[in-house]
Motif scaffolding. Structure first.
Motif, PDB file in Angstrom:
ATOM      1  N   HIS A   1    -131.633-119.130 -58.169  1.00 43.16           N
ATOM      2  CA  HIS A   1    -132.234-120.094 -57.244  1.00 43.16           C
ATOM      3  C   HIS A   1    -132.318-121.458 -57.921  1.00 43.16           C
ATOM      4  O   HIS A   1    -132.423-121.550 -59.154  1.00 43.16           O
TER       5      HIS A   1
ATOM      6  N   GLN B   1    -126.712-120.236 -53.740  1.00 44.07           N
ATOM      7  CA  GLN B   1    -125.272-120.287 -53.480  1.00 44.07           C
ATOM      8  C   GLN B   1    -124.693-121.630 -53.938  1.00 44.07           C
ATOM      9  O   GLN B   1    -125.360-122.664 -53.878  1.00 44.07           O
TER      10      GLN B   1
ATOM     11  N   ASP C   1    -134.092-120.348 -48.919  1.00 48.92           N
ATOM     12  CA  ASP C   1    -134.144-119.760 -50.258  1.00 48.92           C
ATOM     13  C   ASP C   1    -132.822-119.099 -50.640  1.00 48.92           C
ATOM     14  O   ASP C   1    -132.375-119.188 -51.788  1.00 48.92           O
ATOM     15  N   TYR C   2    -132.191-118.423 -49.681  1.00 55.71           N
ATOM     16  CA  TYR C   2    -130.914-117.771 -49.968  1.00 55.71           C
ATOM     17  C   TYR C   2    -129.816-118.811 -50.162  1.00 55.71           C
ATOM     18  O   TYR C   2    -128.934-118.651 -51.018  1.00 55.71           O
TER      19      TYR C   2
ATOM     20  N   MET D   1    -124.937-111.223 -44.711  1.00 58.39           N
ATOM     21  CA  MET D   1    -126.356-111.495 -44.470  1.00 58.39           C
ATOM     22  C   MET D   1    -126.517-112.348 -43.222  1.00 58.39           C
ATOM     23  O   MET D   1    -127.421-112.117 -42.410  1.00 58.39           O
TER      24      MET D   1
ATOM     25  N   PRO E   1    -131.497-110.687 -50.861  1.00 58.79           N
ATOM     26  CA  PRO E   1    -130.111-110.828 -50.366  1.00 58.79           C
ATOM     27  C   PRO E   1    -129.234-109.697 -50.910  1.00 58.79           C
ATOM     28  O   PRO E   1    -128.579-109.845 -51.938  1.00 58.79           O
TER      29      PRO E   1
ATOM     30  N   LEU F   1    -128.356-118.939 -43.130  1.00 57.98           N
ATOM     31  CA  LEU F   1    -129.185-118.200 -44.076  1.00 57.98           C
ATOM     32  C   LEU F   1    -130.540-118.873 -44.239  1.00 57.98           C
ATOM     33  O   LEU F   1    -130.666-120.087 -44.014  1.00 57.98           O
TER      34      LEU F   1
ATOM     35  N   ARG G   1    -140.160-109.958 -52.776  1.00 56.60           N
ATOM     36  CA  ARG G   1    -139.438-111.232 -52.881  1.00 56.60           C
ATOM     37  C   ARG G   1    -139.754-111.947 -54.200  1.00 56.60           C
ATOM     38  O   ARG G   1    -138.867-112.447 -54.890  1.00 56.60           O
TER      39      ARG G   1
ATOM     40  N   PHE H   1    -124.705-113.664 -55.202  1.00 58.76           N
ATOM     41  CA  PHE H   1    -125.817-114.614 -55.178  1.00 58.76           C
ATOM     42  C   PHE H   1    -126.146-115.026 -56.604  1.00 58.76           C
ATOM     43  O   PHE H   1    -126.184-114.200 -57.518  1.00 58.76           O
TER      44      PHE H   1
ATOM     45  N   ALA I   1    -123.129-113.313 -48.553  1.00 63.38           N
ATOM     46  CA  ALA I   1    -123.678-114.350 -47.677  1.00 63.38           C
ATOM     47  C   ALA I   1    -123.175-114.214 -46.236  1.00 63.38           C
ATOM     48  O   ALA I   1    -123.976-114.274 -45.292  1.00 63.38           O
TER      49      ALA I   1
END
Length: 518
Positions: A30, A382, A377-378, A349, A342, A374, A114, A27, A346
């Motif tokens: 963001h 990516q 936010d996740y 998850m 995470p 997902l 988080r 990951f 991916a």
């Protein structure tokens, strides 16, 4: 006391290490983090989306090294410091070991799990709200003017961190009027302390003034596009869900402050909570805007829980209740851990969410209204390196004559920010954009004949600027199925005509006027 402090520092260390130990390496940052790191490359006293303090921290991170660890150092540090403040609030209320560890695990296993894995202004907001609440408690207990000045410093730095502290400050001033502390309104030191806050924040306030208050325009856009559609009922429900593993602890804190003889001494903290919520309801605030008020309530609630335990004569019942509350907080927190961090790849998850029967839930529903593998936010963590690698490959495949007369344009701040973050590794020139603070840095006109556009789809043929390019070739695209940028294309616009510079100058001038940057 010494044992309690050891527990506080133990949990602070755990909090510091969480970003480094639990986030799965695949990951990336963001999309918002790429914007804040772009701000760090253009240090200023203000930005469209935030005050300057986070950008300064980002600049220090870049000086420390280019990568994950120097950036998330701040998440760990601010998270750990907030734990220490929470623990000291408990000690100030004469709480012992039980209250300390209940407060610490409540903080660890709620929404802050988080928040403290993202390099965003929230980490500063949580810290300065909690620190300000602690200082107010010390002021109440000692009645000493020095704490007012400490509060002024905390308020000033809070303003330089995130403007939402204005809700806390407003609630504090209203709360002072409703308590015995209103006698301080006749004391010059109260006003000098508030003036100190303004002095500390003044460089940013002057920057806002000199740039025609772009924050007001930004807030109006936010209100028009998002805030006005938020439900007040849902906002109140979310106050429970964002603190779900331990919501009953902070509720105990509110009850203690308003209805306990011991707690009413500090009722000002209770009024701050009430008016923060009322002000956010009035302004249609997002649910997490209020999150920063809960650490102090968790600390107070943990003290009240301990006080209630002390009234129980049976040692067995006491131990059962302590263990039960601990297991509820840690158990629920662990169950919701996949929604907070995470910690797997991916694909894994995505499988985990299916196993949790979340396939059609709101958690996996994005802004487009569709359900995805997902959480959004996740997915925002990516695909950025792939996008940069493919952009660099496309760029370096072009003849020198084209590269010398070419600009790279990222459609949104995530794309432009990520391309600039990774760009030096791939020998890319500086990437421009027109989203968020990139509007500050975009040149006044496009003087190049070629443009590499990173976006989901080509611009319309009648686009005011792009219609002046007379060739278009799609060179590559992002193919990560778990990325929100999946499908983003790298497009070469070429053969810009003689009117391109004039058209782009007009468009960019209108853009800067929109953000009051003229």
């Amino acid at each position: 006391m010494q044992q309690s402090k050891k527990i506080i520092y133990f949990f602070a260390l755990v909090k510091c290490l969480i970003p480094f130990l639990l986030i799965y390496p695949a990951f990336e940052f963001h999309r918002d983090e790429y914007l804040y790191l772009a701000d760090a490359a253009h240090l200023s006293w203000g930005y469209i989306e935030m005050p300057p303090l986070l950008a300064l921290m980002g600049a220090i991170s870049k000086w420390m090294g280019h990568g994950f660890y120097p950036v998330y150092f701040w998440d760990g540090l601010l998270g750990g410091l907030t734990v220490i403040v929470v623990g000291n609030i408990v000690l100030q209320f004469k709480g012992s070991i039980t209250a300390v560890y209940i407060a610490c695990i409540s903080f660890l296993f709620s929404v802050f799990l988080r928040m403290h894995i993202l390099f965003q202004p929230n980490i500063l907001d949580v810290f300065f709200w909690t620190l300000s609440a602690y200082i107010i408690i010390l002021w109440i207990d000692t009645n000493h003017k020095k704490y007012l000045y400490f509060l002024g410093i905390s308020f000033g730095l809070g303003i330089l961190s995130k403007y939402t502290i204005a809700f806390f400050i407003a609630a504090f001033l209203i709360g002072v009027l409703l308590t015995v502390k209103r006698k301080w309104l006749l004391n010059i030191h109260f006003y000098m302390a508030m003036l100190l806050a303004l002095v500390i924040a003044s460089p940013n306030l002057y920057w806002q003034y000199s740039h025609h208050l772009p924050v007001l325009h930004h807030m109006q856009l936010l209100k028009d596009r998002q805030l006005q559609y938020l439900s007040r009922v849902q906002f109140m429900k979310d106050q429970l869900t964002i603190t779900l593993p331990c919501f009953f602890i902070w509720i105990l804190g509110v009850l203690f402050l308003f209805f306990s003889k011991e707690g009413r001494k500090h009722i000002l903290i209770g009024w701050i909570y009430v008016f923060v919520i009322l002000l956010l309801l009035w302004q249609h605030g997002k649910n997490y805007y209020a999150a920063s008020i809960y650490p102090v309530l968790m600390a107070v609630g943990a003290v009240y829980f301990e006080r209630l335990l002390q009234q129980i004569k049976s040692a067995g019942v006491k131990r059962t209740l302590q263990l039960g509350v601990t297991l509820i907080i840690i158990g629920l927190g662990s169950f919701f851990l996949p929604l907070m961090i995470p910690f797997k790849s991916a694909p894994d998850m995505a499988k985990l969410f299916i196993g949790m029967h979340l396939g059609n839930s709101a958690i996996l529903t994005w802004e487009d209204g569709k359900v995805h593998p997902l959480p959004q936010d996740y997915a925002d963590m990516q695909g950025w390196r792939e996008m940069t690698e493919k952009t660099a490959k496309a760029y370096h495949s072009l003849p020198d004559s084209i590269r010398k007369d070419l600009v790279i344009f990222g459609n949104n701040y995530g794309e432009a920010g990520a391309l600039n973050f990774f760009g030096k590794q791939y020998q890319l020139p500086e990437v421009i954009g027109d989203d968020a603070s990139f509007a500050f840095w975009i040149p006044d006109s496009l003087s190049k004949k070629h443009l590499l556009l990173v976006d989901f789809k080509p611009r319309k043929k009648n686009d005011f600027v792009f219609s002046h390019f007379h060739s278009l070739e799609i060179l590559d695209s992002v193919t990560n199925p778990y990325a929100r940028e999946n499908g983003v294309k790298i497009m070469l616009y070429g053969k810009g005509d003689d009117s391109l510079t004039i058209a782009s100058k007009i468009a960019i001038k209108e853009l800067k006027q929109q953000y009051n940057l003229h």
